[in-house]
Design an enzyme around this catalytic site. Structure first.
Site, PDB file in Angstrom:
ATOM      1  CB  SER A  92      -4.709  -6.364   4.520  1.00 46.82           C
ATOM      2  OG  SER A  92      -4.283  -5.090   3.954  1.00 46.82           O
TER       3      SER A  92
ATOM      4  CG  HIS B 173      -2.058  -1.099   1.488  1.00 45.95           C
ATOM      5  ND1 HIS B 173      -2.230  -1.762   2.543  1.00 45.95           N
ATOM      6  CD2 HIS B 173      -2.929  -1.340   0.405  1.00 45.95           C
ATOM      7  CE1 HIS B 173      -3.159  -2.502   2.110  1.00 45.95           C
ATOM      8  NE2 HIS B 173      -3.692  -2.518   0.922  1.00 45.95           N
TER       9      HIS B 173
ATOM     10  NE  ARG C 278      -2.860  -7.178  -4.346  1.00 46.64           N
ATOM     11  CZ  ARG C 278      -3.732  -7.348  -3.387  1.00 46.64           C
ATOM     12  NH1 ARG C 278      -3.318  -7.574  -1.984  1.00 46.64           N
ATOM     13  NH2 ARG C 278      -5.199  -7.020  -3.417  1.00 46.64           N
TER      14      ARG C 278
ATOM     15  CE  LYS D 134     -18.158  -6.945   5.291  1.00 48.80           C
ATOM     16  NZ  LYS D 134     -17.787  -6.139   3.948  1.00 48.80           N
TER      17      LYS D 134
HETATM   18  P1  ADP Z   1      -9.701  -4.154   0.122  1.00 51.95           P
HETATM   19  O1  ADP Z   1      -9.466  -5.342   0.902  1.00 51.95           O
HETATM   20  O2  ADP Z   1     -10.902  -3.261   1.041  1.00 51.95           O
HETATM   21  O3  ADP Z   1      -9.761  -4.062  -1.267  1.00 51.95           O
HETATM   22  P2  ADP Z   1      -7.129  -3.337   0.519  1.00 51.95           P
HETATM   23  O4  ADP Z   1      -6.289  -2.481   1.408  1.00 51.95           O
HETATM   24  O5  ADP Z   1      -6.665  -4.878   0.402  1.00 51.95           O
HETATM   25  O6  ADP Z   1      -8.677  -3.118   0.502  1.00 51.95           O
HETATM   26  O7  ADP Z   1      -6.719  -2.881  -0.928  1.00 51.95           O
HETATM   27  C1  ADP Z   1      -7.158  -1.555  -1.120  1.00 51.95           C
HETATM   28  C2  ADP Z   1      -5.954  -1.414  -2.617  1.00 51.95           C
HETATM   29  O8  ADP Z   1      -4.628  -1.631  -2.392  1.00 51.95           O
HETATM   30  C3  ADP Z   1      -6.622  -2.076  -3.731  1.00 51.95           C
HETATM   31  O9  ADP Z   1      -6.485  -1.346  -4.997  1.00 51.95           O
HETATM   32  C4  ADP Z   1      -5.359  -3.063  -3.909  1.00 51.95           C
HETATM   33  O10 ADP Z   1      -5.336  -3.709  -5.019  1.00 51.95           O
HETATM   34  C5  ADP Z   1      -3.946  -2.693  -3.311  1.00 51.95           C
HETATM   35  N1  ADP Z   1      -3.334  -3.122  -2.787  1.00 51.95           N
HETATM   36  C6  ADP Z   1      -3.427  -3.989  -1.698  1.00 51.95           C
HETATM   37  N2  ADP Z   1      -2.197  -4.618  -1.575  1.00 51.95           N
HETATM   38  C7  ADP Z   1      -1.314  -4.227  -2.450  1.00 51.95           C
HETATM   39  C8  ADP Z   1       0.058  -4.681  -2.619  1.00 51.95           C
HETATM   40  N3  ADP Z   1       0.590  -5.552  -1.800  1.00 51.95           N
HETATM   41  N4  ADP Z   1       0.776  -3.627  -3.601  1.00 51.95           N
HETATM   42  C9  ADP Z   1       0.081  -2.898  -4.475  1.00 51.95           C
HETATM   43  N5  ADP Z   1      -1.173  -2.665  -4.099  1.00 51.95           N
HETATM   44  C10 ADP Z   1      -1.977  -3.265  -3.109  1.00 51.95           C
END
Ligand code: ADP
Length: 157
Positions: free
Chosen positions: A131, A19, A93, A43
């Site tokens: 996450s 992120h 990803r 949730k």
């Molecule tokens: P959600 O689970 O609500 O989608 P996330 O926090 O997992 O939220 O993801 C939010 C955004 O961050 C999405 O666009 C996702 O593709 C991106 N994202 C999550 N992990 C990564 C990562 N390791 N590298 C790049 N982008 C990521």
């Protein structure tokens, strides 16, 4: 020319280095980049919304044009309209993210035809990070310091 304003949304439960890399790269494309921590009180998350806000705010403190906002049970396009956002930002990803995001893009266009989404590909070293996987490692008391910003480790202590 009016300002370019971006919005990158997620649950950030917790924030990962993937992120953070995306936010650093996206911050260079906009005059102002909002990070939207989206949550739903129905949730139960692993981290509280206050913890997530503190972790993200500290991790992006070095980026002067980045602002952290929270939003409960709202559509990204509604938040985007409220903040005058010109583009949404999402990360890709792998193929699974692409399929999910292209479906979401269709509906976002139905809801807000004026709004485009910019997709940034995850760098190879962050492609495996999610996450969900971090929460799983934490459940089994594993060290996640190689995968998350320092502020996440601090908040856990
Ligand atoms: P959600 O689970 O609500 O989608 P996330 O926090 O997992 O939220 O993801 C939010 C955004 O961050 C999405 O666009 C996702 O593709 C991106 N994202 C999550 N992990 C990564 C990562 N390791 N590298 C790049 N982008 C990521």
């Amino acid at each position: 020319m009016s300002d370019k304003i971006g919005l990158f949304t997620g649950s950030f439960d917790p924030m990962t280095l993937g992120h953070l890399d995306l936010i650093e790269r996206a911050s260079r494309l906009f005059d102002c980049l909002y990070i939207g921590i989206f949550f739903n009180h129905e949730k139960k998350g692993y981290f509280t919304i206050e913890q997530r806000e503190a972790m993200v705010t500290e991790a992006v403190a070095h980026l002067s044009n980045v602002r952290v906002i929270t939003s409960e049970a709202e559509l990204a396009v509604e938040v985007a309209r409220r903040y005058g956002v010109t583009s949404l930002v999402r990360g890709l990803r792998n193929g699974q993210d692409f399929l999910y995001e292209s479906n979401m893009d269709y509906f976002n266009h139905q809801l807000a035809p004026e709004l485009e989404t910019i997709y940034l590909c995850a760098q190879p070293q962050y492609q495996a990070l999610s996450s969900t996987r971090i929460r799983e490692l934490l459940t089994f008391q594993q060290d996640v310091s190689a995968y998350v910003p320092e502020s996440v480790i601090k908040e856990m202590k």
